[in-house]
Design a protein around this motif. Sequence first.
Motif, PDB file in Angstrom:
ATOM      1  N   GLY A  64      -2.739   3.518   6.364  1.00 44.76           N
ATOM      2  CA  GLY A  64      -2.283   2.616   7.413  1.00 44.76           C
ATOM      3  C   GLY A  64      -0.806   2.290   7.312  1.00 44.76           C
ATOM      4  O   GLY A  64      -0.243   1.651   8.199  1.00 44.76           O
ATOM      5  N   ASP A  65      -0.160   2.735   6.247  1.00 44.39           N
ATOM      6  CA  ASP A  65       1.275   2.540   6.055  1.00 44.39           C
ATOM      7  C   ASP A  65       1.958   3.890   6.279  1.00 44.39           C
ATOM      8  O   ASP A  65       1.655   4.867   5.590  1.00 44.39           O
ATOM      9  CB  ASP A  65       1.547   2.021   4.634  1.00 44.39           C
ATOM     10  CG  ASP A  65       3.016   1.718   4.383  1.00 44.39           C
ATOM     11  OD1 ASP A  65       3.830   2.664   4.423  1.00 44.39           O
ATOM     12  OD2 ASP A  65       3.337   0.555   4.123  1.00 44.39           O
ATOM     13  N   SER A  66       2.896   3.950   7.217  1.00 46.04           N
ATOM     14  CA  SER A  66       3.501   5.231   7.608  1.00 46.04           C
ATOM     15  C   SER A  66       4.230   5.911   6.444  1.00 46.04           C
ATOM     16  O   SER A  66       4.158   7.135   6.285  1.00 46.04           O
ATOM     17  CB  SER A  66       4.468   5.030   8.780  1.00 46.04           C
ATOM     18  OG  SER A  66       5.490   4.111   8.425  1.00 46.04           O
ATOM     19  N   GLN A  67       4.918   5.131   5.615  1.00 37.70           N
ATOM     20  CA  GLN A  67       5.645   5.722   4.490  1.00 37.70           C
ATOM     21  C   GLN A  67       4.694   6.262   3.429  1.00 37.70           C
ATOM     22  O   GLN A  67       4.893   7.360   2.896  1.00 37.70           O
ATOM     23  CB  GLN A  67       6.583   4.681   3.868  1.00 37.70           C
ATOM     24  CG  GLN A  67       7.739   4.290   4.778  1.00 37.70           C
ATOM     25  CD  GLN A  67       8.704   3.332   4.104  1.00 37.70           C
ATOM     26  OE1 GLN A  67       8.364   2.666   3.132  1.00 37.70           O
ATOM     27  NE2 GLN A  67       9.924   3.245   4.619  1.00 37.70           N
ATOM     28  N   VAL A  68       3.668   5.488   3.136  1.00 39.91           N
ATOM     29  CA  VAL A  68       2.672   5.937   2.156  1.00 39.91           C
ATOM     30  C   VAL A  68       1.930   7.157   2.681  1.00 39.91           C
ATOM     31  O   VAL A  68       1.686   8.117   1.941  1.00 39.91           O
ATOM     32  CB  VAL A  68       1.678   4.803   1.823  1.00 39.91           C
ATOM     33  CG1 VAL A  68       0.546   5.323   0.926  1.00 39.91           C
ATOM     34  CG2 VAL A  68       2.395   3.651   1.137  1.00 39.91           C
ATOM     35  N   ASP A  69       1.594   7.138   3.962  1.00 40.43           N
ATOM     36  CA  ASP A  69       0.874   8.270   4.548  1.00 40.43           C
ATOM     37  C   ASP A  69       1.721   9.535   4.549  1.00 40.43           C
ATOM     38  O   ASP A  69       1.192  10.646   4.417  1.00 40.43           O
ATOM     39  CB  ASP A  69       0.429   7.937   5.984  1.00 40.43           C
ATOM     40  CG  ASP A  69      -0.709   6.926   6.007  1.00 40.43           C
ATOM     41  OD1 ASP A  69      -1.386   6.777   4.974  1.00 40.43           O
ATOM     42  OD2 ASP A  69      -0.907   6.286   7.048  1.00 40.43           O
ATOM     43  N   LEU A  72       1.392  10.856   1.131  1.00 39.04           N
ATOM     44  CA  LEU A  72       0.060  11.436   0.973  1.00 39.04           C
ATOM     45  C   LEU A  72      -0.006  12.815   1.613  1.00 39.04           C
ATOM     46  O   LEU A  72      -0.589  13.748   1.047  1.00 39.04           O
ATOM     47  CB  LEU A  72      -0.995  10.520   1.604  1.00 39.04           C
ATOM     48  CG  LEU A  72      -1.330   9.236   0.849  1.00 39.04           C
ATOM     49  CD1 LEU A  72      -2.244   8.349   1.689  1.00 39.04           C
ATOM     50  CD2 LEU A  72      -1.999   9.552  -0.481  1.00 39.04           C
ATOM     51  N   GLN A  73       0.583  12.947   2.797  1.00 37.12           N
ATOM     52  CA  GLN A  73       0.568  14.228   3.495  1.00 37.12           C
ATOM     53  C   GLN A  73       1.274  15.304   2.687  1.00 37.12           C
ATOM     54  O   GLN A  73       0.770  16.428   2.534  1.00 37.12           O
ATOM     55  CB  GLN A  73       1.230  14.082   4.868  1.00 37.12           C
ATOM     56  CG  GLN A  73       1.310  15.368   5.679  1.00 37.12           C
ATOM     57  CD  GLN A  73      -0.049  15.970   5.965  1.00 37.12           C
ATOM     58  OE1 GLN A  73      -1.042  15.235   6.119  1.00 37.12           O
ATOM     59  NE2 GLN A  73      -0.122  17.297   6.049  1.00 37.12           N
ATOM     60  N   GLN A  74       2.437  14.955   2.125  1.00 37.45           N
ATOM     61  CA  GLN A  74       3.184  15.916   1.313  1.00 37.45           C
ATOM     62  C   GLN A  74       2.404  16.292   0.063  1.00 37.45           C
ATOM     63  O   GLN A  74       2.344  17.465  -0.332  1.00 37.45           O
ATOM     64  CB  GLN A  74       4.542  15.321   0.922  1.00 37.45           C
ATOM     65  CG  GLN A  74       5.403  16.242   0.084  1.00 37.45           C
ATOM     66  CD  GLN A  74       5.696  17.554   0.787  1.00 37.45           C
ATOM     67  OE1 GLN A  74       6.193  17.564   1.907  1.00 37.45           O
ATOM     68  NE2 GLN A  74       5.393  18.675   0.136  1.00 37.45           N
ATOM     69  N   LYS A 116      -3.209   0.982  -0.365  1.00 39.67           N
ATOM     70  CA  LYS A 116      -1.819   1.468  -0.306  1.00 39.67           C
ATOM     71  C   LYS A 116      -0.936   0.895  -1.413  1.00 39.67           C
ATOM     72  O   LYS A 116       0.083   1.492  -1.768  1.00 39.67           O
ATOM     73  CB  LYS A 116      -1.210   1.158   1.057  1.00 39.67           C
ATOM     74  CG  LYS A 116      -1.098  -0.335   1.372  1.00 39.67           C
ATOM     75  CD  LYS A 116      -0.546  -0.554   2.767  1.00 39.67           C
ATOM     76  CE  LYS A 116      -0.421  -2.047   3.084  1.00 39.67           C
ATOM     77  NZ  LYS A 116       0.095  -2.256   4.455  1.00 39.67           N
ATOM     78  N   GLU A 117      -1.322  -0.285  -1.973  1.00 35.46           N
ATOM     79  CA  GLU A 117      -0.525  -0.890  -3.041  1.00 35.46           C
ATOM     80  C   GLU A 117      -0.470   0.007  -4.276  1.00 35.46           C
ATOM     81  O   GLU A 117       0.425  -0.132  -5.128  1.00 35.46           O
ATOM     82  CB  GLU A 117      -1.108  -2.252  -3.426  1.00 35.46           C
ATOM     83  CG  GLU A 117      -0.988  -3.324  -2.345  1.00 35.46           C
ATOM     84  CD  GLU A 117      -2.034  -3.177  -1.249  1.00 35.46           C
ATOM     85  OE1 GLU A 117      -2.971  -2.362  -1.430  1.00 35.46           O
ATOM     86  OE2 GLU A 117      -1.906  -3.869  -0.208  1.00 35.46           O
ATOM     87  N   ARG A 118      -1.421   0.922  -4.398  1.00 33.61           N
ATOM     88  CA  ARG A 118      -1.453   1.812  -5.562  1.00 33.61           C
ATOM     89  C   ARG A 118      -0.353   2.873  -5.513  1.00 33.61           C
ATOM     90  O   ARG A 118      -0.095   3.550  -6.508  1.00 33.61           O
ATOM     91  CB  ARG A 118      -2.805   2.514  -5.635  1.00 33.61           C
ATOM     92  CG  ARG A 118      -3.957   1.577  -5.994  1.00 33.61           C
ATOM     93  CD  ARG A 118      -5.276   2.290  -5.855  1.00 33.61           C
ATOM     94  NE  ARG A 118      -6.393   1.489  -6.351  1.00 33.61           N
ATOM     95  CZ  ARG A 118      -7.643   1.587  -5.903  1.00 33.61           C
ATOM     96  NH1 ARG A 118      -7.930   2.466  -4.952  1.00 33.61           N
ATOM     97  NH2 ARG A 118      -8.599   0.828  -6.403  1.00 33.61           N
ATOM     98  N   ALA A 119       0.287   3.020  -4.361  1.00 34.71           N
ATOM     99  CA  ALA A 119       1.304   4.063  -4.209  1.00 34.71           C
ATOM    100  C   ALA A 119       2.431   3.891  -5.219  1.00 34.71           C
ATOM    101  O   ALA A 119       2.976   4.873  -5.741  1.00 34.71           O
ATOM    102  CB  ALA A 119       1.861   4.056  -2.789  1.00 34.71           C
ATOM    103  N   ASP A 120       2.807   2.642  -5.500  1.00 34.36           N
ATOM    104  CA  ASP A 120       3.886   2.401  -6.464  1.00 34.36           C
ATOM    105  C   ASP A 120       3.502   2.875  -7.867  1.00 34.36           C
ATOM    106  O   ASP A 120       4.370   3.279  -8.649  1.00 34.36           O
ATOM    107  CB  ASP A 120       4.232   0.906  -6.499  1.00 34.36           C
ATOM    108  CG  ASP A 120       4.943   0.452  -5.237  1.00 34.36           C
ATOM    109  OD1 ASP A 120       5.564   1.302  -4.570  1.00 34.36           O
ATOM    110  OD2 ASP A 120       4.863  -0.744  -4.898  1.00 34.36           O
TER     111      ASP A 120
END
Length: 221
Positions: A64-69, A72-74, A116-120
């Motif tokens: 739901g977060d464009s930067q995180v997504d 994820l896509q990459q 999404k908080e786990r991205a960091d």
Amino acid sequence: MKTKTIKSAIPIYIAAAVWALYGLVGKLYETGHILLCAGLSVVAYLAASKFFPGRKEEIMPTSGDSQVDALLQQSREDLEKIKQANLGIPAPVITAQIDRLEKSGAQILNAVADKKERADQVRKFMNYYLPTTTKLLEQYRTLSALGSSGEQIQKAMSSVESSLGMIGDAFDKQLDNLYKDEALDMTSDVQVLETMMAGDGLTEEGIQKAIKEDTQQCQTN
């Protein structure tokens, strides 16, 4: 992982073909013929749908977060490259180790999509460890396809092979760290639950304790 069904267009083409063929031999300007042709096209569509049901497609979870997504896509593209590299490697032992990387990597990305908080926590994994592993395995596949016994090529391939176990352990550790808080919460909840149940005499230990206390009370009386 969720999936969605992409319907095939073939049943629609077949239904349209019924109208075209009927128009050559029937009287589509009359109401009765129009209704008959419509019925035939519906039957043709339903029958064709059974033979051409379409295909199922995986729906990748998003945060739901464009930067995180975008990250994820990459990372998913990197995982797909690892999968393709694995298909070109004939050694079963090596492919089994790469399968492990694929599985752990996918679980890590799904964990980030779920929260999404786990991205960091996995930013270095997504920006460096995963793409570097991808590069190494693509190069390994290229070298293994050469079938050369040259010293430098064999040395390079051996270095990758010897590192796969370490990389797999690192991927698993990264995944474990993502769920560390949840694991601690679960352990604490279990301990509290066991203590409460024991206090209420609902466990074997609690029952034995209650019996002992009752026995001592009877002896006192």
